[in-house]
Each structure stands twice: as structure tokens, then as C-alpha cells.
Design a protein around this motif. Structure first.
Motif, PDB file in Angstrom:
ATOM      1  N   THR A  73      -4.591  25.277  75.515  1.00 10.75           N
ATOM      2  CA  THR A  73      -6.013  25.620  75.536  1.00 10.75           C
ATOM      3  C   THR A  73      -6.421  26.377  74.276  1.00 10.75           C
ATOM      4  O   THR A  73      -7.489  26.113  73.710  1.00 10.75           O
ATOM      5  N   VAL A  74      -5.588  27.283  73.812  1.00 13.26           N
ATOM      6  CA  VAL A  74      -5.896  28.000  72.570  1.00 13.26           C
ATOM      7  C   VAL A  74      -5.929  27.020  71.392  1.00 13.26           C
ATOM      8  O   VAL A  74      -6.846  27.055  70.571  1.00 13.26           O
ATOM      9  N   LEU A  75      -4.938  26.138  71.314  1.00  9.71           N
ATOM     10  CA  LEU A  75      -4.923  25.153  70.221  1.00  9.71           C
ATOM     11  C   LEU A  75      -6.120  24.213  70.302  1.00  9.71           C
ATOM     12  O   LEU A  75      -6.731  23.881  69.278  1.00  9.71           O
ATOM     13  N   LEU A  76      -6.474  23.801  71.503  1.00 15.75           N
ATOM     14  CA  LEU A  76      -7.654  22.961  71.696  1.00 15.75           C
ATOM     15  C   LEU A  76      -8.914  23.700  71.258  1.00 15.75           C
ATOM     16  O   LEU A  76      -9.783  23.115  70.595  1.00 15.75           O
ATOM     17  N   GLY A  77      -9.000  24.967  71.606  1.00 12.71           N
ATOM     18  CA  GLY A  77     -10.141  25.774  71.176  1.00 12.71           C
ATOM     19  C   GLY A  77     -10.244  25.861  69.664  1.00 12.71           C
ATOM     20  O   GLY A  77     -11.322  25.758  69.093  1.00 12.71           O
ATOM     21  N   ILE A  78      -9.102  26.034  69.008  1.00 10.60           N
ATOM     22  CA  ILE A  78      -9.096  26.134  67.544  1.00 10.60           C
ATOM     23  C   ILE A  78      -9.460  24.790  66.910  1.00 10.60           C
ATOM     24  O   ILE A  78     -10.280  24.719  66.001  1.00 10.60           O
ATOM     25  N   LEU A  79      -8.844  23.713  67.395  1.00  7.90           N
ATOM     26  CA  LEU A  79      -9.016  22.407  66.765  1.00  7.90           C
ATOM     27  C   LEU A  79     -10.323  21.707  67.127  1.00  7.90           C
ATOM     28  O   LEU A  79     -10.914  21.031  66.286  1.00  7.90           O
ATOM     29  N   VAL A  80     -10.774  21.869  68.367  1.00 11.28           N
ATOM     30  CA  VAL A  80     -11.952  21.124  68.816  1.00 11.28           C
ATOM     31  C   VAL A  80     -13.205  21.997  68.856  1.00 11.28           C
ATOM     32  O   VAL A  80     -14.272  21.576  68.409  1.00 11.28           O
ATOM     33  N   PHE A  81     -13.068  23.209  69.377  1.00 11.77           N
ATOM     34  CA  PHE A  81     -14.241  24.052  69.584  1.00 11.77           C
ATOM     35  C   PHE A  81     -14.441  25.108  68.495  1.00 11.77           C
ATOM     36  O   PHE A  81     -15.264  25.993  68.636  1.00 11.77           O
ATOM     37  N   LYS A  82     -13.660  25.008  67.443  1.00 16.61           N
ATOM     38  CA  LYS A  82     -13.802  25.867  66.253  1.00 16.61           C
ATOM     39  C   LYS A  82     -13.637  27.360  66.557  1.00 16.61           C
ATOM     40  O   LYS A  82     -14.303  28.207  65.961  1.00 16.61           O
ATOM     41  N   ASP A  83     -12.733  27.691  67.481  1.00 21.10           N
ATOM     42  CA  ASP A  83     -12.393  29.090  67.720  1.00 21.10           C
ATOM     43  C   ASP A  83     -11.659  29.626  66.499  1.00 21.10           C
ATOM     44  O   ASP A  83     -11.015  28.865  65.760  1.00 21.10           O
ATOM     45  N   PRO A  84     -11.715  30.933  66.264  1.00 19.80           N
ATOM     46  CA  PRO A  84     -11.040  31.489  65.085  1.00 19.80           C
ATOM     47  C   PRO A  84      -9.527  31.337  65.170  1.00 19.80           C
ATOM     48  O   PRO A  84      -8.942  31.395  66.257  1.00 19.80           O
ATOM     49  N   ALA A  85      -8.892  31.138  64.018  1.00 21.23           N
ATOM     50  CA  ALA A  85      -7.430  30.994  63.944  1.00 21.23           C
ATOM     51  C   ALA A  85      -6.881  31.999  62.939  1.00 21.23           C
ATOM     52  O   ALA A  85      -6.416  31.642  61.874  1.00 21.23           O
ATOM     53  N   ASN A  86      -6.920  33.280  63.301  1.00 20.58           N
ATOM     54  CA  ASN A  86      -6.409  34.294  62.382  1.00 20.58           C
ATOM     55  C   ASN A  86      -4.900  34.448  62.542  1.00 20.58           C
ATOM     56  O   ASN A  86      -4.279  33.848  63.416  1.00 20.58           O
ATOM     57  N   PHE A  87      -4.326  35.257  61.689  1.00 20.44           N
ATOM     58  CA  PHE A  87      -2.873  35.423  61.658  1.00 20.44           C
ATOM     59  C   PHE A  87      -2.312  35.842  63.006  1.00 20.44           C
ATOM     60  O   PHE A  87      -1.341  35.274  63.487  1.00 20.44           O
ATOM     61  N   TRP A  88      -2.877  36.891  63.615  1.00 20.13           N
ATOM     62  CA  TRP A  88      -2.328  37.422  64.850  1.00 20.13           C
ATOM     63  C   TRP A  88      -2.440  36.431  66.000  1.00 20.13           C
ATOM     64  O   TRP A  88      -1.534  36.347  66.839  1.00 20.13           O
ATOM     65  N   ARG A  89      -3.494  35.683  66.037  1.00 24.34           N
ATOM     66  CA  ARG A  89      -3.645  34.679  67.092  1.00 24.34           C
ATOM     67  C   ARG A  89      -2.548  33.609  66.975  1.00 24.34           C
ATOM     68  O   ARG A  89      -1.908  33.261  67.963  1.00 24.34           O
ATOM     69  N   VAL A  90      -2.334  33.113  65.790  1.00 23.36           N
ATOM     70  CA  VAL A  90      -1.292  32.108  65.557  1.00 23.36           C
ATOM     71  C   VAL A  90       0.093  32.711  65.804  1.00 23.36           C
ATOM     72  O   VAL A  90       0.957  32.071  66.411  1.00 23.36           O
ATOM     73  N   PHE A  91       0.296  33.943  65.380  1.00 20.23           N
ATOM     74  CA  PHE A  91       1.573  34.623  65.597  1.00 20.23           C
ATOM     75  C   PHE A  91       1.914  34.694  67.087  1.00 20.23           C
ATOM     76  O   PHE A  91       3.032  34.373  67.498  1.00 20.23           O
ATOM     77  N   PHE A  92       0.959  35.093  67.909  1.00 18.92           N
ATOM     78  CA  PHE A  92       1.232  35.225  69.340  1.00 18.92           C
ATOM     79  C   PHE A  92       1.334  33.877  70.039  1.00 18.92           C
ATOM     80  O   PHE A  92       2.054  33.749  71.037  1.00 18.92           O
ATOM     81  N   ILE A  93       0.676  32.857  69.531  1.00 25.21           N
ATOM     82  CA  ILE A  93       0.871  31.511  70.068  1.00 25.21           C
ATOM     83  C   ILE A  93       2.309  31.065  69.824  1.00 25.21           C
ATOM     84  O   ILE A  93       2.975  30.532  70.716  1.00 25.21           O
ATOM     85  N   ILE A  94       2.808  31.306  68.614  1.00 33.19           N
ATOM     86  CA  ILE A  94       4.193  30.947  68.279  1.00 33.19           C
ATOM     87  C   ILE A  94       5.171  31.738  69.149  1.00 33.19           C
ATOM     88  O   ILE A  94       6.164  31.192  69.644  1.00 33.19           O
ATOM     89  N   THR A  95       4.883  33.014  69.372  1.00 33.08           N
ATOM     90  CA  THR A  95       5.716  33.837  70.242  1.00 33.08           C
ATOM     91  C   THR A  95       5.732  33.291  71.664  1.00 33.08           C
ATOM     92  O   THR A  95       6.782  33.227  72.306  1.00 33.08           O
ATOM     93  N   LEU A  96       4.573  32.867  72.142  1.00 29.39           N
ATOM     94  CA  LEU A  96       4.486  32.298  73.484  1.00 29.39           C
ATOM     95  C   LEU A  96       5.271  30.994  73.595  1.00 29.39           C
ATOM     96  O   LEU A  96       5.976  30.764  74.585  1.00 29.39           O
ATOM     97  N   ILE A  97       5.192  30.157  72.585  1.00 34.85           N
ATOM     98  CA  ILE A  97       5.966  28.906  72.576  1.00 34.85           C
ATOM     99  C   ILE A  97       7.457  29.214  72.625  1.00 34.85           C
ATOM    100  O   ILE A  97       8.213  28.590  73.379  1.00 34.85           O
ATOM    101  N   GLY A  98       7.896  30.185  71.845  1.00 37.86           N
ATOM    102  CA  GLY A  98       9.300  30.584  71.871  1.00 37.86           C
ATOM    103  C   GLY A  98       9.727  31.083  73.247  1.00 37.86           C
ATOM    104  O   GLY A  98      10.833  30.784  73.710  1.00 37.86           O
ATOM    105  N   SER A  99       8.849  31.801  73.919  1.00 40.77           N
ATOM    106  CA  SER A  99       9.147  32.293  75.262  1.00 40.77           C
ATOM    107  C   SER A  99       9.266  31.151  76.264  1.00 40.77           C
ATOM    108  O   SER A  99      10.143  31.160  77.137  1.00 40.77           O
TER     109      SER A  99
END
Length: 108
Positions: A73-99
Motif C-alpha cells: 500500500t505504501v509503494l502503491l501510494g508512492i507510485l500511483v497516488f504521488k505520496d512523498p518518498a523521502n529517505f526515512w519512509r523508504v528506509f522503514f519500508i526496507i526494514t519492514l520487508i526485511g522483517s
């Protein structure tokens, strides 16, 4: 096979979040069609989750399911709905994927 069902269930969770976002942007018949898509996707997602937890630990399965939904949903928001994609947001998405991947490997 149950891990595949769980992954597909997570993808349908992303789809129902997408339908909700699209319903918010539309009116009239289109809005109701998006809500119908939400109901279909959420039903499929929950049914697949129910099937997957028959053999997978509930804590792991639920965490993976919600994690796939959250990341997607976060990636969809960034790619489709133009939600912001700052460093910390991407960092925590990567952390979540690792988890999520880690939970899969430590599950029995």
C-alpha cells in the motif's frame, strides 16, 4: 503452498486498499464499483488468510499478511497516488520487508 496463498492474500489486501483510495476520488456509479471491488478483494484476502493459517502459525501469518499489505500500500501510494518518498519512509519500508522475510525463515 500455504505461503503462496498467504502472499496472494497480502496482494489482495493491497488491492482492497487501492479500491478504497479510488472510491475516495470518484463519485456516483464509479464510486460504488470501487467499493464493490473493495468487498471482493477483502473477501478473497480474508479467505486466503483463513486457509493459510490452518497450517502456518497465526502470529507469523498475520504479521506477514499485514506486512505485505502495508509495504504494498505504501509503494502503491508512492507510485500511483504521488505520496512523498523521502529517505526515512523508504528506509522503514526496507526494514519492514526485511522483517517479513525474517519471519518467514524462522517460522516452523
Amino acid at each position: 503452498m500455504n505461503w503462496i496463498m498467504l502472499i496472494i492474500a497480502g496482494l489482495f489486501e493491497v488491492a482492497f486498499a487501492f479500491c478504497l483510495a479510488k472510491a475516495k476520488e470518484t463519485t456516483g456509479t464509479d464510486m460504488y464499483l470501487w467499493y464493490g471491488g473493495f468487498l471482493i478483494c477483502s473477501t478473497i484476502s480474508f479467505l486466503l488468510l483463513i486457509k493459510a493459517v490452518q497450517t502456518l502459525p497465526i502470529g507469523t501469518a498475520y504479521a506477514v499478511w499485514t506486512g505485505i499489505g502495508a509495504v504494498g500500500t505504501v509503494l502503491l501510494g508512492i507510485l500511483v497516488f504521488k505520496d512523498p518518498a523521502n529517505f526515512w519512509r523508504v528506509f522503514f519500508i526496507i526494514t519492514l520487508i526485511g522483517s517479513i522475510v525474517g519471519l518467514k525463515y524462522v517460522a516452523h
